[in-house]
Write an enzyme that holds these catalytic residues in place. Structure first.
Site, short mmCIF file in Angstrom:
data_model
loop_
_atom_site.label_atom_id
_atom_site.label_comp_id
_atom_site.label_asym_id
_atom_site.label_seq_id
_atom_site.Cartn_x
_atom_site.Cartn_y
_atom_site.Cartn_z
N GLN A 1 45.62 37.18 36.50
CA GLN A 1 44.28 36.70 36.15
C GLN A 1 44.28 36.08 34.75
OE1 GLN A 1 41.78 36.70 38.33
NE2 GLN A 1 40.27 35.85 36.93
N ASP B 1 47.54 31.28 43.82
CA ASP B 1 46.56 30.57 43.00
C ASP B 1 46.80 29.06 43.04
OD1 ASP B 1 44.55 32.04 41.73
OD2 ASP B 1 45.91 32.79 40.18
N LYS C 1 38.20 40.35 44.18
CA LYS C 1 39.39 39.95 44.96
C LYS C 1 39.94 41.16 45.72
CE LYS C 1 40.36 36.18 41.78
NZ LYS C 1 41.15 35.57 40.69
#
Ligand code: GUN
Length: 294
Positions: free
Chosen positions: A97, A120, A53
């Site tokens: 995460q 997200d 990422k």
């Protein structure tokens, strides 16, 4: 001839498009998109995803910030980090995460993220807006799959789609998105899961199969109708002594056999995986332009 959907190339193309947009933003003197990622502990898969990422941010010209802590961090301390990121005006969007260590409630952390920065798309505000067809950040994997279907010109309207797996991150949102009245959507969707009685009977009716169960080679050729589109979300490690690292990655689909029946199929690796990161980049650009919430 079966078409192998090249997610790696598609992701590259999208990144080039994003980089062009960032160049325009820079020329205009506007704010450069900035993504932050929070990584807790030392889960090897998470480390590799987050590294990817951050690297993708560099490739498209975004700013990125990586915040790392070891697994002993308290829930309150992580909530403080989330709060700081919510307030930080330079950060357009951020992700925490998953998975998190057992002593931290993932739901509580997700709920603490400002929906405007939730690139997200995991916050119930974004999930609910998605379900109602309102502008929202779409979760990365389903969003990446929609991009694949669209860019490969795969017709979805009126098709029967069977999604296998009902996770909050992939299966459930995918089933909602494909049944929406939208450019890519308008399918009749069956969401199959561990309690589905006769899965083979379901998948044999499918024009499009989305496999997201996390079990190696689970979808076999006898489960697939001739000409079906098969999208493989699985990333499973299987032991392989011939590899230096001792394992290889395989999907949820028995690729070699299903290849002979499908009209389109995604490989693993190089299929859905690379598309998820570009989705996150697309959401970050939307966040920096305040496209979703104004
Ligand atoms: N863990 C596995 N996939 C994801 C994802 O898309 N976002 C976050 N935050 N964690 C993950």
């Amino acid at each position: 001839m079966t078409i192998i959907i090249d997610g790696k190339q598609l992701a590259k193309d999208i990144k080039v498009e994003l980089a062009e947009q960032v160049a325009e933003i820079k020329t205009a003197g506007s704010k450069i998109p900035h993504l932050a990622a929070v990584l807790i502990g030392d889960n090897a898969a998470s480390e590799s995803y987050v590294r990817n990422k951050v690297r993708s941010c560099e490739q498209v010209g975004f700013n990125s910030t990586l915040i790392r802590h070891d697994a002993s961090i308290s829930e309150d301390a992580l909530l403080d980090i989330v709060d700081d990121l919510n307030k930080d005006e330079d950060i357009d969007g951020f992700i925490v995460q998953l998975p998190l260590p057992d002593h931290i409630d993932e739901q509580k952390i997700t709920l603490a993220i400002d929906p405007r920065k939730d690139v997200d798309g995991f916050h119930p505000m974004n999930f609910g807006r998605m379900a109602q067809g309102l502008p929202s950040y779409l979760p990365a994997t389903p969003y990446g799959i929609l991009q694949m279907l669209e860019r490969y010109g795969i017709e979805t309207s009126g098709k029967h789609c069977v999604v296998i797996g009902r996770s909050n991150i992939v299966g459930t949102p995918m089933s909602i998105l494909l049944s929406r009245k939208a450019k890519v959507g308008n399918c009749t969707v069956t969401l199959a899961h561990s309690r589905t009685k006769d899965l083979k009977a379901e998948t044999l009716r499918a024009d499009i199969i989305i496999a997201a169960i996390g079990r190696a080679n689970f979808v076999t050729a006898d489960m697939v109708k001739d000409g079906a589109v098969v999208i493989d979300v699985g990333i499973n490690r299987v032991d392989d002594a011939s590899k230096k690292r001792g394992y290889r990655l395989v999907g949820d689909v028995d690729f070699e056999a299903v290849l002979l029946k499908a009209s389109h199929i995604t490989p693993v690796p190089g299929g859905v995986g690379p598309m998820t990161v570009t989705s996150l980049m697309m959401n970050t650009l939307k966040a920096s332009k305040r496209e979703i919430f104004g």
